[in-house]
Design an enzyme around this catalytic site. Structure first.
Site, PDB file in Angstrom:
ATOM      1  N   ASP A 107       0.821  -1.208   0.000  1.00 41.27           N
ATOM      2  CA  ASP A 107       0.000   0.000   0.000  1.00 41.27           C
ATOM      3  C   ASP A 107       0.862   1.267   0.000  1.00 41.27           C
ATOM      4  OD1 ASP A 107      -2.274  -1.550   0.028  1.00 41.27           O
ATOM      5  OD2 ASP A 107      -2.798  -1.136   2.125  1.00 41.27           O
ATOM      6  N   HIS A 151       1.409  -8.904   1.243  1.00 41.64           N
ATOM      7  CA  HIS A 151       0.667  -7.645   1.267  1.00 41.64           C
ATOM      8  C   HIS A 151       1.363  -6.610   2.140  1.00 41.64           C
ATOM      9  CE1 HIS A 151      -2.744  -5.183   0.337  1.00 41.64           C
ATOM     10  NE2 HIS A 151      -2.966  -4.926   1.607  1.00 41.64           N
ATOM     11  N   ASP A 164      -5.817  -6.642  -3.961  1.00 44.10           N
ATOM     12  CA  ASP A 164      -5.549  -5.207  -3.966  1.00 44.10           C
ATOM     13  C   ASP A 164      -4.088  -4.902  -4.267  1.00 44.10           C
ATOM     14  OD1 ASP A 164      -7.236  -6.361  -1.915  1.00 44.10           O
ATOM     15  OD2 ASP A 164      -7.698  -4.370  -1.175  1.00 44.10           O
ATOM     16  N   ARG A 234     -13.887  -4.157  -4.998  1.00 47.87           N
ATOM     17  CA  ARG A 234     -12.761  -3.263  -5.262  1.00 47.87           C
ATOM     18  C   ARG A 234     -11.441  -4.028  -5.346  1.00 47.87           C
ATOM     19  NH1 ARG A 234     -13.559   1.466  -2.023  1.00 47.87           N
ATOM     20  NH2 ARG A 234     -12.084   0.811  -0.416  1.00 47.87           N
TER      21      ARG A 234
END
Length: 388
Positions: A107, A151, A164, A234
């Protein structure tokens, strides 16, 4: 980052004489009421609401929005939009390219795309130095046994792949490689990450489970497959956009590309099947539109619309998917309007979301003007408005 696509933007900035200058104060209200240009209206509204300082910290939702603002800048040539991006990034990167970011999660890497953009636009070496920190971090970043980036480099995310995550790193990789002549590594890595994630996360219906845990120890992980139980819209949208962006930026004969194309075609079919015929949008739990409590979510609907349109335009999937994209576009446009203050309002955007079960996803709060939705909308609108 394709140099030919950015040369016009660089010239516009140079002519405006804005490189290296302080950003202009945000407007009190939009300078245009271009209702037929929702990208301009949304950017004008957002920069009226937030200064480059108040917009938030270094984060992927803000990074996504500002990348969308940059795409709007490339079309309009309005140098204020790029100046705003530069002012935001300069809060986090000093004159020597130092940054406090540790890049301990995927992220945290997404906004690195802005570093590549600013190096291309300004030539300032500090942006190369800062971007290089992400590139170097990946050499020691933890991976699953078959090479997928975790992640996050934390105990709570150890051994996990989230759908994601590929958007947070793979577009940055291919753009970094093009800007700094590192394609031999970055193109191969980006395609292989997408393929590795797909092997673990793509379901028989073409869509993606939200996450996979190689250790099978997460509370949500199936003990046999390691997969999370649901297909959150999403998360699927992030993967779809990443795959199209990477295909755009990598050679047609590159390693792993045929596998990625097969994944994208299967995914496109799954996305089209799951589209709500009544609204043209897609549901929060994308494959369970008929279940009680489910609702159509704006950010993923923008992502799917962008990905289908772009993939059809480039020939990655059949041209027939353009119709699904057009329906999606109309559906998302139904969610944007102007308030009494003249500023845009984009509604029904899910807040950031952990991995959970059906009840968890459908209960997520719906926000107006959340950056996940604003950024996805801009990417979609810049793609679809040119399609007529």
């Amino acid at each position: 980052m394709k140099r030919s696509a950015l040369s016009v933007a660089a010239c516009a900035l140079a002519l405006a004489g804005l490189v290296g200058t302080a950003p202009a104060a945000p407007a009190a209200a939009p300078r245009t009421r271009a209702a037929d240009d929702w990208s301009v209206a949304l950017v004008e509204s957002t920069t009226a609401r937030h200064t480059p300082t108040s917009i938030g910290g270094w984060s992927y939702p803000v990074g996504l929005y500002l990348y969308g603002q940059y795409r709007t800048y490339l079309r309009t040539g309005d140098a204020r939009y790029l100046t705003y991006v530069k002012a935001y990034v300069d809060r986090f990167v000093d004159q020597d390219g130092n940054t406090a970011q540790k890049f301990s999660s995927l992220d945290s890497m997404q906004a690195g795309r802005l570093l590549v953009i600013l190096h291309h636009e300004t030539g300032e070496d500090r942006y190369r130095i800062a971007a290089r920190r992400i590139r170097e971090r990946l050499t020691s970043y933890p991976r699953t046994s078959d090479g997928g980036f975790w992640h996050a480099d934390t105990a709570s995310r150890a051994h996990q792949l989230w759908s994601d995550g590929v958007y947070m790193v793979t577009p940055f990789l291919v753009e970094y490689g093009a800007e700094f002549d590192d394609e031999a590594y970055t193109d191969r890595e980006a395609v292989e990450q997408l393929n590795t994630y797909a092997r673990h996360l793509q379901a028989d219906n073409g869509l993606f489970q939200h996450a996979f845990d190689e250790s099978r120890t997460a509370a949500w992980a199936d003990k046999e497959t390691g997969r999370a139980p649901e297909q959150w819209c999403r998360a699927v949208g992030w993967y779809a956009m990443a795959a199209v962006d990477v295909l755009d930026a990598t050679p047609e004969d590159g390693p792993g590309r045929e596998e990625l194309l097969r994944t994208v075609r299967k995914l496109a079919a799954g996305i089209a099947r799951a589209q709500d015929p009544a609204t043209g949008r897609w549901f929060q739990v994308v494959d369970k539109g008929g279940r009680e409590g489910n609702w159509t979510e704006t950010s993923c609907s923008s992502m799917f619309t962008y990905a289908l349109s772009r993939a059809a335009e480039k020939g990655y999937v059949s041209a027939s998917y353009r119709e699904a994209a057009r329906r999606g576009y109309r559906g998302v446009l139904a969610k944007i309007s102007r308030g009494a203050d003249g500023l845009t309002r984009l509604t029904d955007i899910s807040i950031g979301t952990n991995v959970g079960d059906y009840a968890f996803y459908v209960a997520r709060p719906r926000q107006t003007n959340d950056f996940h939705g604003l950024g996805a909308f801009l990417l979609m609108n810049e793609q679809l408005r040119k399609q007529g």
